[in-house]
Design a protein around this motif. Structure first.
Motif, PDB file in Angstrom:
ATOM      1  N   ASN A 187       0.828  -1.205   0.000  1.00  0.00           N
ATOM      2  CA  ASN A 187       0.000   0.000   0.000  1.00  0.00           C
ATOM      3  C   ASN A 187       0.869   1.265   0.000  1.00  0.00           C
ATOM      4  O   ASN A 187       0.419   2.343   0.394  1.00  0.00           O
ATOM      5  N   VAL A 188       2.128   1.113  -0.480  1.00  0.00           N
ATOM      6  CA  VAL A 188       3.045   2.242  -0.596  1.00  0.00           C
ATOM      7  C   VAL A 188       3.248   2.558  -2.077  1.00  0.00           C
ATOM      8  O   VAL A 188       3.682   1.701  -2.850  1.00  0.00           O
ATOM      9  N   ILE A 189       2.908   3.781  -2.473  1.00  0.00           N
ATOM     10  CA  ILE A 189       3.070   4.224  -3.850  1.00  0.00           C
ATOM     11  C   ILE A 189       4.404   4.952  -3.973  1.00  0.00           C
ATOM     12  O   ILE A 189       4.640   5.957  -3.286  1.00  0.00           O
ATOM     13  N   ASN A 190       5.277   4.421  -4.818  1.00  0.00           N
ATOM     14  CA  ASN A 190       6.623   4.968  -4.992  1.00  0.00           C
ATOM     15  C   ASN A 190       6.717   5.754  -6.291  1.00  0.00           C
ATOM     16  O   ASN A 190       6.398   5.236  -7.372  1.00  0.00           O
ATOM     17  N   LEU A 191       7.147   7.005  -6.179  1.00  0.00           N
ATOM     18  CA  LEU A 191       7.337   7.899  -7.314  1.00  0.00           C
ATOM     19  C   LEU A 191       8.754   8.461  -7.288  1.00  0.00           C
ATOM     20  O   LEU A 191       9.405   8.434  -6.224  1.00  0.00           O
ATOM     21  N   PRO A 192       9.242   8.979  -8.409  1.00  0.00           N
ATOM     22  CA  PRO A 192      10.571   9.614  -8.397  1.00  0.00           C
ATOM     23  C   PRO A 192      10.669  10.764  -7.400  1.00  0.00           C
ATOM     24  O   PRO A 192      11.732  11.045  -6.849  1.00  0.00           O
ATOM     25  N   SER A 193       9.524  11.423  -7.162  1.00  0.00           N
ATOM     26  CA  SER A 193       9.520  12.567  -6.235  1.00  0.00           C
ATOM     27  C   SER A 193       9.398  12.140  -4.777  1.00  0.00           C
ATOM     28  O   SER A 193       9.487  12.966  -3.874  1.00  0.00           O
ATOM     29  N   GLY A 194       9.175  10.844  -4.538  1.00  0.00           N
ATOM     30  CA  GLY A 194       9.046  10.356  -3.172  1.00  0.00           C
ATOM     31  C   GLY A 194       8.038   9.227  -3.077  1.00  0.00           C
ATOM     32  O   GLY A 194       7.384   8.863  -4.058  1.00  0.00           O
ATOM     33  N   SER A 195       7.899   8.690  -1.905  1.00  0.00           N
ATOM     34  CA  SER A 195       6.955   7.604  -1.648  1.00  0.00           C
ATOM     35  C   SER A 195       5.926   8.057  -0.617  1.00  0.00           C
ATOM     36  O   SER A 195       6.243   8.830   0.284  1.00  0.00           O
ATOM     37  N   PHE A 196       4.704   7.562  -0.774  1.00  0.00           N
ATOM     38  CA  PHE A 196       3.698   7.876   0.252  1.00  0.00           C
ATOM     39  C   PHE A 196       2.819   6.662   0.505  1.00  0.00           C
ATOM     40  O   PHE A 196       2.537   5.863  -0.382  1.00  0.00           O
ATOM     41  N   LEU A 197       2.418   6.561   1.766  1.00  0.00           N
ATOM     42  CA  LEU A 197       1.675   5.416   2.268  1.00  0.00           C
ATOM     43  C   LEU A 197       0.175   5.686   2.196  1.00  0.00           C
ATOM     44  O   LEU A 197      -0.293   6.740   2.614  1.00  0.00           O
ATOM     45  N   VAL A 198      -0.566   4.738   1.649  1.00  0.00           N
ATOM     46  CA  VAL A 198      -2.030   4.818   1.663  1.00  0.00           C
ATOM     47  C   VAL A 198      -2.496   4.161   2.962  1.00  0.00           C
ATOM     48  O   VAL A 198      -2.585   2.942   3.073  1.00  0.00           O
ATOM     49  N   HIS A 199      -2.786   4.980   3.941  1.00  0.00           N
ATOM     50  CA  HIS A 199      -3.144   4.504   5.284  1.00  0.00           C
ATOM     51  C   HIS A 199      -4.631   4.188   5.352  1.00  0.00           C
ATOM     52  O   HIS A 199      -5.398   4.497   4.434  1.00  0.00           O
ATOM     53  N   GLU A 200      -5.058   3.575   6.486  1.00  0.00           N
ATOM     54  CA  GLU A 200      -6.486   3.285   6.685  1.00  0.00           C
ATOM     55  C   GLU A 200      -7.324   4.556   6.626  1.00  0.00           C
ATOM     56  O   GLU A 200      -8.466   4.548   6.166  1.00  0.00           O
ATOM     57  N   THR A 201      -6.737   5.670   7.102  1.00  0.00           N
ATOM     58  CA  THR A 201      -7.474   6.934   7.080  1.00  0.00           C
ATOM     59  C   THR A 201      -7.692   7.449   5.656  1.00  0.00           C
ATOM     60  O   THR A 201      -8.520   8.332   5.439  1.00  0.00           O
ATOM     61  N   CYS A 202      -6.932   6.912   4.703  1.00  0.00           N
ATOM     62  CA  CYS A 202      -7.083   7.311   3.297  1.00  0.00           C
ATOM     63  C   CYS A 202      -8.088   6.437   2.570  1.00  0.00           C
ATOM     64  O   CYS A 202      -8.272   6.578   1.351  1.00  0.00           O
TER      65      CYS A 202
END
Length: 298
Positions: A187-202
């Motif tokens: 559930n972690v989306i990795n991009l060249p600009s950084g990574s962000f986690l898709v949490h339960e709150t999302c």
């Protein structure tokens, strides 16, 4: 004055006295209910204030009052035609059941149980004081109050756990469709600009619930067939998920096109954009359903 006129006058006086008595009983029940459930409402209000997306629950009583106001002519007609006030045994039994449920919820500190008890007591009071006909008319507005109650934590956690992976997957597909290099790891989306986690709150459960609330109100007011109502409300569930997929995808797109700070700013305020988008979509789909219903397409 002849015997018939005297009889009609007596019957009218009895009816007015009975309705006045019902009004007094209604006021007493309302005051007792307000005193009992005030702490519950305050606790729910605290939960709504901590979650901006859950603030839609504050609109629920307005929906219920509006639904009843729409049926005001039918209610007046039933009250005018009723020979006397009905104190039904089933209503009294349901009222006792609601009070028992409230006591259980109070001593077990289960807010959800107390909320259910409130809805039961409201419905039971109407059935007890005014009979089955008005009870049928006001049942949906009363049940609508259930949308004010929070989702039980185990259910919320289980649903959110599944949804975060679904939203992360389809958000990644949408980002990749714009030729943006992206890689999904769980559930972690990795991009060249950084990574962000898709949490339960999302997971967007609250947004989905808000869309279901609006679709339920639209179905009750503007759709006559139970089939159309159920299908329309069912459509609102994937719609709620879709708008949250768009929200997560746009966070990734903004992060790649601009920077992480812009993406973070969008993430903080996206709910104020996503929920109205979902609501407008519901109305657009609802209008289409209403046209189909008039043409008997489904």
């Amino acid at each position: 004055m002849n015997v018939e006129e005297a009889s009609q006058s007596i019957m009218k006086s009895v009816k007015v006295a009975a309705q006045l008595y019902s009004l007094i009983i209604s006021v007493i029940i309302f005051c007792i209910s307000a005193a009992l459930f005030y702490p519950v409402v305050m606790e729910l209000k605290t939960q709504w204030n901590t979650d901006p997306e859950a603030s839609s629950a504050l609109l629920i009583p307005m929906f219920s009052v509006y639904f009843i106001w729409m049926q005001r002519h039918s209610i007046k007609r039933i009250l005018a035609d009723a020979p006397e006030t009905v104190f039904s045994k089933s209503g009294f039994g349901l009222l006792l059941a609601g009070l028992i449920m409230f006591i259980l919820g109070k001593f077990t500190y289960v807010v959800l149980l107390q909320g259910f008890a409130f809805v039961i007591i409201v419905s039971a009071s109407i059935l007890f004081l005014y009979g089955k006909e008005i009870f049928k008319i006001t049942l949906v507005p009363a049940l609508f109050l259930l949308f004010m109650l929070p989702i039980p934590s185990p259910v919320y956690g289980a649903v959110a756990e599944k949804l975060k992976y679904i939203i992360a997957h389809f958000s990644t597909v949408l980002i990749a469709s714009l030729n943006i290099p992206v890689f999904l790891d769980g559930n972690v989306i990795n991009l060249p600009s950084g990574s962000f986690l898709v949490h339960e709150t999302c997971s967007g459960i609250q947004t989905t619930i808000a869309i279901i609330i609006v679709s339920s109100g639209f179905a009750y007011l503007f759709l006559g067939s139970y089939l159309y109502r159920m299908v329309f409300i069912g459509v609102s569930v994937p719609l709620g998920i879709l708008v949250n997929i768009l929200r997560v995808a746009f966070i990734g797109i903004i992060s790649y096109w601009y920077d992480a700070a812009a993406a973070l700013s969008f993430h903080r305020h996206a709910w104020a954009l996503v929920t109205p988008l979902g609501v407008l979509s519901v109305f657009a789909i609802g209008v289409a359903f209403r046209k189909c219903e008039k043409r008997n397409i489904l």
